[in-house]
Design a protein around this motif. Structure first.
Motif, short mmCIF file in Angstrom:
data_model
loop_
_atom_site.label_atom_id
_atom_site.label_comp_id
_atom_site.label_asym_id
_atom_site.label_seq_id
_atom_site.Cartn_x
_atom_site.Cartn_y
_atom_site.Cartn_z
N LYS A 194 0.83 -1.21 0.00
CA LYS A 194 0.00 0.00 0.00
C LYS A 194 0.86 1.25 0.00
O LYS A 194 1.96 1.27 0.55
CB LYS A 194 -0.92 0.02 1.23
CG LYS A 194 -2.05 -1.00 1.16
CD LYS A 194 -3.07 -0.73 2.25
CE LYS A 194 -4.30 -1.59 2.04
NZ LYS A 194 -5.34 -1.30 3.07
N ALA B 274 2.01 4.79 1.21
CA ALA B 274 1.99 5.48 2.50
C ALA B 274 1.18 6.76 2.37
O ALA B 274 1.16 7.39 1.31
CB ALA B 274 3.41 5.80 2.95
N LYS B 275 0.50 7.15 3.44
CA LYS B 275 -0.25 8.39 3.44
C LYS B 275 0.72 9.57 3.39
O LYS B 275 1.62 9.68 4.21
CB LYS B 275 -1.13 8.50 4.69
CG LYS B 275 -2.32 7.54 4.70
CD LYS B 275 -3.19 7.80 5.91
CE LYS B 275 -4.42 6.88 5.90
NZ LYS B 275 -5.28 7.12 7.07
N GLY B 276 0.51 10.47 2.42
CA GLY B 276 1.37 11.64 2.29
C GLY B 276 0.98 12.73 3.27
O GLY B 276 -0.11 12.71 3.84
N VAL C 203 -2.40 14.40 2.58
CA VAL C 203 -3.56 13.61 2.98
C VAL C 203 -3.78 13.72 4.47
O VAL C 203 -4.91 13.89 4.94
CB VAL C 203 -3.36 12.13 2.57
CG1 VAL C 203 -4.51 11.28 3.08
CG2 VAL C 203 -3.22 12.01 1.07
N GLU C 204 -2.68 13.63 5.24
CA GLU C 204 -2.80 13.71 6.69
C GLU C 204 -3.26 15.08 7.14
O GLU C 204 -4.06 15.22 8.07
CB GLU C 204 -1.44 13.35 7.32
CG GLU C 204 -1.04 11.91 7.09
CD GLU C 204 0.36 11.60 7.60
OE1 GLU C 204 1.06 12.56 8.00
OE2 GLU C 204 0.74 10.42 7.60
N GLU C 205 -2.76 16.18 6.45
CA GLU C 205 -3.17 17.53 6.81
C GLU C 205 -4.65 17.75 6.52
O GLU C 205 -5.37 18.38 7.30
CB GLU C 205 -2.31 18.55 6.05
CG GLU C 205 -0.87 18.62 6.54
CD GLU C 205 -0.02 19.51 5.65
OE1 GLU C 205 -0.60 20.14 4.74
OE2 GLU C 205 1.20 19.57 5.88
N ASP C 206 -5.12 17.26 5.36
CA ASP C 206 -6.53 17.40 5.02
C ASP C 206 -7.40 16.72 6.05
O ASP C 206 -8.45 17.23 6.44
CB ASP C 206 -6.81 16.79 3.63
CG ASP C 206 -6.18 17.64 2.51
OD1 ASP C 206 -5.85 18.81 2.80
OD2 ASP C 206 -6.05 17.12 1.39
N ALA C 207 -6.97 15.53 6.49
CA ALA C 207 -7.74 14.78 7.48
C ALA C 207 -7.78 15.54 8.80
O ALA C 207 -8.82 15.62 9.47
CB ALA C 207 -7.13 13.40 7.69
#
Length: 212
Positions: free
Chosen positions: A191, A193-195, A198-202
């Motif tokens: 898979k 990795a979350k960039g 993506v983490e900031e948007d979440a």
């Protein structure tokens, strides 16, 4: 690894029941049962220290063991083991007889190799998500592998390997695949990795939800 790890001495026990098993454990013994084949099930007693030492090896669970039952050698597999919930203590073992010339069915561990060397992981930043730690197989006793390798070297980012993608040793078949294509279960996925984006948007989404 010493072959002594795969040899256990046992005695037949006739004093059965929970009370008898409890007394055995107080004496550093392990109650067990041996079944399978044409012979009747036999209740056994083993030395706890030897069992505790042997069960630390992964191969103990997927290797044909030799059990000396009152001097008579019997080949068997570990089919189930009960452990104490928090103490380093084996409470009970189920052994299944291995009959020469008769196919057996058991689980063997999967070893994932080249995980650190795969370009999808080393270069592209992916990570391997393991869906299975072992696989149920059927084979003749002489063909029983201690483990089966799953090579991740050429697995692409986003790709999933299924049981049918795994190279099984000669004479070894997957139990699930014998049930049909719908049982071709996922074994491992590489898979992405979350960039950071993506983490900031979440994180921003969580913050906005809390303000509401």
């Amino acid at each position: 690894m010493s072959d002594a790890i795969f040899t256990l001495d046992a005695t037949v026990r006739t004093d059965l029941g929970k009370g008898a098993s409890r007394r055995l454990r107080h004496q550093d013994k392990v109650p067990a049962i041996l079944y399978g084949g044409e012979d009747a099930p036999v209740s056994l007693t083993l030395e706890h220290n030897k069992v505790l030492q042997a069960q630390e090896f992964e191969a103990f669970y997927s290797h044909v063991l030799t059990i000396n039952v009152d001097g008579k050698k019997v080949e068997a597999l570990v089919k189930d083991m009960q452990r104490h919930p928090y103490k380093p203590k084996v409470m009970h073992i189920d052994f299944q007889r291995v009959i020469a010339g008769q196919a057996l069915q058991t689980n063997v561990p999967l070893h994932f190799i080249n995980e650190d060397a795969a370009a999808s992981i080393k270069v592209e930043g992916g990570h391997a998500e393991h869906h299975m730690a072992d696989i149920e197989i059927t084979c003749m006793p002489k063909d029983l592998p201690e483990f089966i390798e799953v090579d991740l070297m050429d697995v692409a980012l986003g790709q999933t390997l299924h049981i049918s993608d795994i190279k099984l040793p000669k004479g070894v078949d997957s139990v699930e695949l014998t049930k049909g294509e719908s049982h071709d279960l996922a074994v491992v996925t590489v898979k992405a990795a979350k960039g950071p984006a993506v983490e900031e948007d979440a994180a921003e989404g969580d913050a906005e939800a809390s303000e509401e």
